[in-house]
Design an enzyme around this catalytic site. Structure first.
Site, PDB file in Angstrom:
ATOM      1  CD  GLN A  87      -3.343   2.841   6.758  1.00 37.54           C
ATOM      2  OE1 GLN A  87      -3.942   3.266   7.746  1.00 37.54           O
ATOM      3  NE2 GLN A  87      -3.956   2.589   5.625  1.00 37.54           N
ATOM      4  CG  ASP A 102      -3.239   7.982  -1.627  1.00 40.12           C
ATOM      5  OD1 ASP A 102      -3.181   8.488  -0.493  1.00 40.12           O
ATOM      6  OD2 ASP A 102      -2.892   6.811  -1.877  1.00 40.12           O
ATOM      7  NE  ARG A 113      -6.343   0.849  -1.754  1.00 43.17           N
ATOM      8  CZ  ARG A 113      -5.686   1.402  -0.739  1.00 43.17           C
ATOM      9  NH1 ARG A 113      -4.398   1.175  -0.564  1.00 43.17           N
ATOM     10  NH2 ARG A 113      -6.303   2.211   0.099  1.00 43.17           N
ATOM     11  CG  ASN A 153      -2.389  11.520   2.396  1.00 44.57           C
ATOM     12  OD1 ASN A 153      -1.855  10.625   1.740  1.00 44.57           O
ATOM     13  ND2 ASN A 153      -2.080  11.733   3.662  1.00 44.57           N
ATOM     14  CE  LYS A 154      -5.300   5.733   4.341  1.00 48.11           C
ATOM     15  NZ  LYS A 154      -6.284   4.869   3.635  1.00 48.11           N
ATOM     16  NE  ARG A 179       0.031   1.582   3.429  1.00 50.37           N
ATOM     17  CZ  ARG A 179       0.932   2.505   3.622  1.00 50.37           C
ATOM     18  NH1 ARG A 179       2.223   2.177   3.762  1.00 50.37           N
ATOM     19  NH2 ARG A 179       0.631   3.787   3.673  1.00 50.37           N
ATOM     20  N   GLY A 180       0.230   2.414  -0.116  1.00 52.01           N
ATOM     21  CA  GLY A 180       0.978   3.650  -0.285  1.00 52.01           C
ATOM     22  C   GLY A 180       1.115   3.895  -1.784  1.00 52.01           C
ATOM     23  CB  ALA A 181       0.312   6.850  -3.873  1.00 54.52           C
TER      24      ALA A 181
HETATM   25  O1  MRU Z   1      -4.682   3.212   2.133  1.00 56.15           O
HETATM   26  P1  MRU Z   1      -3.202   3.414   2.037  1.00 56.15           P
HETATM   27  O2  MRU Z   1      -2.453   2.889   3.212  1.00 56.15           O
HETATM   28  O3  MRU Z   1      -2.629   2.935   0.724  1.00 56.15           O
HETATM   29  O4  MRU Z   1      -3.044   4.987   2.051  1.00 56.15           O
HETATM   30  C1  MRU Z   1      -1.764   5.540   1.954  1.00 56.15           C
HETATM   31  C2  MRU Z   1      -1.733   7.008   2.071  1.00 56.15           C
HETATM   32  O5  MRU Z   1      -2.740   7.670   2.213  1.00 56.15           O
HETATM   33  C3  MRU Z   1      -0.382   7.639   1.911  1.00 56.15           C
HETATM   34  O6  MRU Z   1      -0.274   8.779   2.698  1.00 56.15           O
HETATM   35  C4  MRU Z   1      -0.194   8.010   0.439  1.00 56.15           C
HETATM   36  O7  MRU Z   1      -0.415   6.897  -0.375  1.00 56.15           O
HETATM   37  C5  MRU Z   1       1.147   8.541   0.179  1.00 56.15           C
HETATM   38  S1  MRU Z   1       2.386   7.302   0.302  1.00 56.15           S
HETATM   39  C6  MRU Z   1       3.893   7.984  -0.028  1.00 56.15           C
END
Ligand code: MRU
Length: 349
Positions: free
Chosen positions: A198, A239, A94, A249-250, A51-53
């Site tokens: 996270q 994201d 996703r 973002n999250k 996970r994470g963009a």
């Molecule tokens: O749902 P996730 O854990 O994939 O969400 C991740 C985030 O919101 C991060 O902050 C974002 O992807 C940036 S990662 C460098």
């Protein structure tokens, strides 16, 4: 605790396998997954094993290469059709992080009318390039971000935009990791980040592994630590960033940005340019992933915590209005407002 988590790349291609750390098991177990089947790779992205963009983008690039490798034909048109099917399938894992679509498009762009074996090799090389570029971009973000900080600063972050969200270093946490390499020390406060945690599970884990002074807080404590004067900067990842600078973002990031504005604390978004989506003009137009209600009501509890009949709203992301963002830190430099004009410039449009 695994002291060596930072020594393991978050996403890798080894012996024609996608190698990832199963992030659903962290911080208590370090489980390495080696995947080849596109259904397993789809599942890994969907369930946040990866996970994470930026990490999702690299995993998708490797994933589509591995799927293409399995296409058994010498016919270019058949290959193209099968590739498009696999691309659509992986893209459905996703909806919000644009890096997923960016990486799949970039992989598709190397396909040209050549023998299928040659195309497969071009795809392998492109996946490796995307992975290497991610490492370089994260390091640059770390360096640019560091220029905005002072040794000893208190920094608040939300979710995990660290090494575990990229291949190495991270985005929001890259300045902290690069700073550590240069002997600097920061006091990092990480929101636990409900509902998937996270912040407490991943950010705190990699920060502690790097020897960073780390404090975990519940999401609803951000205002208090700001009021206490403990925070000199807020840095989060993104994201998807719209062309006007609105940064998705999250879930919860928007609230943190509003608080930062109130307490006059700079709020920075750190993201590679692959997270900037010039095709989307404002935050409202970004598709927000809605996730399973059980993540809120059941996942971390022995018994369901919501009474029967209560509805659940579980958006995975929100977006920060561009006017709340002090600057966007990218691998190409630090972008200040007006974002509409300056993003166009940095994206070469
Ligand atoms: O749902 P996730 O854990 O994939 O969400 C991740 C985030 O919101 C991060 O902050 C974002 O992807 C940036 S990662 C460098």
């Amino acid at each position: 605790m695994n002291e060596n988590i930072l020594k393991i790349d978050t996403v890798d291609l080894q012996d024609d396998k996608l190698v990832i750390i199963d992030q659903t098991k962290l911080p208590n177990e370090t489980v390495i997954l080696k995947l080849t089947d596109q259904r397993d790779i789809w599942h890994a992205i969907k369930t946040l094993q990866i996970r994470g963009a930026p990490a999702i983008g690299v995993a998708a690039a490797i994933g589509i290469y591995l799927a293409a490798k399995e296409i058994d034909t010498d016919d270019f048109n058949v290959f193209k059709t099968e590739f498009a099917k696999a691309k659509k399938y992986l893209a459905s894992s996703r909806p919000t992080a644009v890096n997923l679509f960016w990486a799949l498009d970039r992989m598709e762009s190397v396909i040209c009318e050549k023998p299928i074996a040659v195309i497969k090799e071009l795809l392998r090389l492109e996946a490796i390039k995307i992975r290497e570029e991610d490492i370089a971009a994260s390091y640059k973000i770390g360096e640019y971000g560091l220029s905005l900080l002072h040794d000893g600063d208190g920094i608040l972050t939300h979710c995990n935009a660290g090494q575990l969200a990229t291949v190495r270093y991270g985005t929001a946490l890259a300045p902290i990791h690069v700073g550590r390499e240069r002997g600097m020390n920061f006091k990092v406060y990480t929101d636990e980040t409900r509902p998937l945690l996270q912040g407490i599970r991943l950010s705190a884990y990699e920060l502690v592994a790097d020897g960073v002074d780390t404090t975990v807080i519940c999401d609803n404590m951000a205002s208090q630590v700001m009021k206490n004067g403990w925070i000199q900067a807020v840095i989060t990842g993104a994201d998807r960033i719209a062309s006007n600078g609105d940064a998705c973002n999250k879930i919860g990031t928007s609230g943190v940005a509003i608080l930062a504005k109130y307490y006059k604390i700079p709020f920075y978004i750190a993201a590679p340019t692959s997270t900037i989506d010039m095709k989307v003009s404002r935050g409202e137009d970004i598709t927000i992933e809605q996730r399973d209600p059980d993540e809120i009501t059941k996942l971390w509890y022995e018994k369901c915590m919501a009474p029967e009949g209560a509805k659940v709203y579980n958006p995975a992301f929100d977006f920060v209005d561009n006017e709340l963002i002090t600057a966007i830190i990218t691998e190409k430099g630090i972008i200040y407002p007006p974002f509409e004009k300056n993003l166009k410039e940095i994206m070469g449009e």
